[in-house]
Design an enzyme around this catalytic site. Structure first.
Site, PDB file in Angstrom:
ATOM      1  N   ASN A 199      41.634  48.761  49.945  1.00 19.18           N
ATOM      2  CA  ASN A 199      43.061  48.826  50.226  1.00 19.18           C
ATOM      3  C   ASN A 199      43.673  50.047  49.535  1.00 19.18           C
ATOM      4  O   ASN A 199      43.478  50.250  48.326  1.00 19.18           O
ATOM      5  CB  ASN A 199      43.764  47.573  49.677  1.00 19.18           C
ATOM      6  N   GLU A 200      44.398  50.849  50.270  1.00 17.92           N
ATOM      7  CA  GLU A 200      45.209  51.947  49.746  1.00 17.92           C
ATOM      8  C   GLU A 200      44.527  52.736  48.623  1.00 17.92           C
ATOM      9  O   GLU A 200      45.030  52.798  47.485  1.00 17.92           O
ATOM     10  CB  GLU A 200      46.560  51.408  49.247  1.00 17.92           C
TER      11      GLU A 200
ATOM     12  N   HIS B 245      41.104  45.394  46.403  1.00 15.60           N
ATOM     13  CA  HIS B 245      42.555  45.604  46.488  1.00 15.60           C
ATOM     14  C   HIS B 245      43.076  45.828  45.067  1.00 15.60           C
ATOM     15  O   HIS B 245      43.556  44.901  44.418  1.00 15.60           O
ATOM     16  CB  HIS B 245      43.220  44.394  47.145  1.00 15.60           C
TER      17      HIS B 245
ATOM     18  N   GLN C 103      47.407  39.245  43.459  1.00 16.57           N
ATOM     19  CA  GLN C 103      48.852  39.047  43.554  1.00 16.57           C
ATOM     20  C   GLN C 103      49.242  37.590  43.770  1.00 16.57           C
ATOM     21  O   GLN C 103      50.396  37.228  43.566  1.00 16.57           O
ATOM     22  CB  GLN C 103      49.419  39.928  44.667  1.00 16.57           C
TER      23      GLN C 103
HETATM   24  O1  IFM Z   1      52.251  44.750  47.041  1.00 14.38           O
HETATM   25  C1  IFM Z   1      51.776  45.940  47.565  1.00 14.38           C
HETATM   26  C2  IFM Z   1      50.366  45.778  48.079  1.00 14.38           C
HETATM   27  O2  IFM Z   1      49.491  45.312  47.093  1.00 14.38           O
HETATM   28  C3  IFM Z   1      49.828  47.093  48.590  1.00 14.38           C
HETATM   29  N1  IFM Z   1      50.756  47.711  49.508  1.00 14.38           N
HETATM   30  C4  IFM Z   1      52.127  47.795  49.135  1.00 14.38           C
HETATM   31  C5  IFM Z   1      52.638  46.428  48.702  1.00 14.38           C
HETATM   32  C6  IFM Z   1      54.133  46.505  48.330  1.00 14.38           C
HETATM   33  O3  IFM Z   1      54.323  47.388  47.290  1.00 14.38           O
END
Ligand code: IFM
Length: 429
Positions: A158-159, A114, A20
């Site tokens: 991550n997530e 991520h 990002q």
């Molecule tokens: O930008 C994302 C991040 O990569 C993961 N969690 C949520 C954020 C906002 O959408």
């Protein structure tokens, strides 16, 4: 609005992810996705924030906001650009970045995965193929052997639920698949990757006698699922099912090693306690209707630019629930909002930290807060148009400008409190 204090040992900072912000990498699955025209504003992660070249400037931005901690990501496709070929220069670059953070008194929490994969891995089936467990283990070994003396704290994945559902159920993220069967394979493999990495990180750091307390966990994306109509038993049931399928079963499988249906069955890697902290990424609440199994946003509630409900009480509810389930220190590994005009971010920060201060007073060990995010960045399919940053970014010039909410947050990081003066200065029109 009332003044409040956070505990003296509480640590605040911000979180980012490699793809990002770094820019300049054509070797990952998201670059390809951008090239195929899937990003709403046609922007690409190839540009992002040019952080790869500007990390010194960006660490100065953190310093200015009195960060004590920073959550950063590593780009696997830079570290292992081809299968089995590792790039020592890439890892040396991350060492330089981490060394500078430490010099500035900012403790890094490193995310190993991520959302993005190296293209070679994606072509081999990514997280859908069980070989990923082996590949992930080899990548983690390479990283931790080289960074483990500097970094004691890691997020393995991550997530995982967001990665899997958007990529394999809704098909709006790479690889664009819509299949429950394939989604469940990804869930299972992600759980196994996490458990393998958890054990490995502890082993490498222990065998090498690396300094600092090893802390490993997952950044769990946790949402509140409430019934749309709280008196309708079918809506209540639907909300519970949604909660279990999206987050409950996967989180428990990863944390304990005992795979819960539909993620799997039994404990293929052995049962255990595979977390040293509870990582929570919290943003919003969904209101669930049984009819059509739809998630909606409750009418009349405050929303951010992406139409996500702003529901600070949800953070309190989630921390209570997850502490009851897992009993470990809680780190809010992400929390923030999309607010291009900076109209409500300060209030968002205030309200969520206020909930945390209440939890701390009640003895729930919430220890850290990583604001999402330091500066506007590439927000996946939303591209550059969705702005979550404490700093505004002009992508053409790469100029970063501190927002008022950023100044507010920087003061909180320094003082560990919100005073009446701060309320007057930042929260009143
Ligand atoms: O930008 C994302 C991040 O990569 C993961 N969690 C949520 C954020 C906002 O959408």
């Amino acid at each position: 609005m009332k003044a409040f204090k956070l505990p003296d040992h509480f640590l605040l900072g911000s979180a980012t992810a490699a793809t990002q912000i770094e820019g300049g990498d054509k070797n990952n699955s998201w670059y390809n996705w951008c090239e195929k025209g899937h990003i709403k504003d046609r922007s690409t992660c190839l540009r992002a924030n040019d952080h790869w070249n500007r990390y010194k400037e960006d660490i100065a931005l953190m310093e200015k906001l009195n960060h004590k901690v920073y959550r950063m990501g590593l780009e696997w496709s830079r570290i292992e650009p081809q299968e089995g070929r590792f790039d020592d220069e890439a890892i040396a670059h991350y060492r330089d970045e981490i060394t500078l953070l430490l010099e500035k008194g900012i403790k890094p929490l490193v995310t190993l995965h991520h959302f993005t994969n190296p293209l070679w891995l994606e072509r081999m089936g990514g997280f859908e193929d069980k070989s990923v467990v082996w590949y992930f283990e080899r990548y983690v070994k390479y990283v931790v052997e080289r960074l483990g003396d500097l970094v004691s704290e890691y997020i393995t994945i991550n997530e995982p639920n967001v990665y899997a559902t958007l990529g394999y159920y809704f098909g709006v993220w790479p690889p664009g698949v819509k299949s429950i069967k394939r989604l469940l394979k990804v869930y299972r493999n992600m759980a196994l990757c996490h458990i393998t990495a958890y054990k490995l990180i502890h082993k490498i750091r222990k065998d090498n006698d690396f300094p600092g307390k090893t802390m490993v966990g997952v950044a769990n994306h946790v949402r509140i699922f409430d019934p749309y109509n709280k008196y309708n038993p079918l809506d209540i049931l639907a909300a519970k099912i949604m909660d279990y399928l999206f987050q409950g079963s996967l989180t428990k499988s990863m944390a304990t090693g005992f795979l819960r249906p539909p993620v799997g069955l039994g404990a293929p890697k052995g049962g255990g306690r595979y977390f040293d902290f509870i990582g929570i990424n919290y943003y919003t609440r969904d209101s669930i209707r049984f009819k059509g199994f739809r998630n909606e946003v409750m009418p009349g509630t405050p929303r951010n630019d992406l139409n996500w409900e702003i529901y600070p009480r949800g953070l309190y509810r989630i921390c209570k629930k997850y502490y009851r389930l897992f009993t470990a220190p809680i780190w809010i590994t992400e929390n923030g909002t999309c607010d291009g005009e900076d109209r409500f971010r300060s209030r968002f920060i205030y309200d969520h930290l206020y909930e945390i201060s209440k939890l701390c007073k009640e003895g729930i060990p919430v220890e850290r807060y990583y604001h999402w995010t330091l500066m506007d960045n590439f927000e996946w399919v939303e591209g550059e148009s969705a702005r979550f940053g404490l700093y505004h970014v002009d992508y053409d010039t790469q100029v970063r400008t501190l927002r008022k909410s950023g100044r507010f947050y920087g003061e909180i990081c320094k003082r560990l409190e919100v005073t009446d003066d701060m309320i007057d200065m930042y929260l009143k029109d």
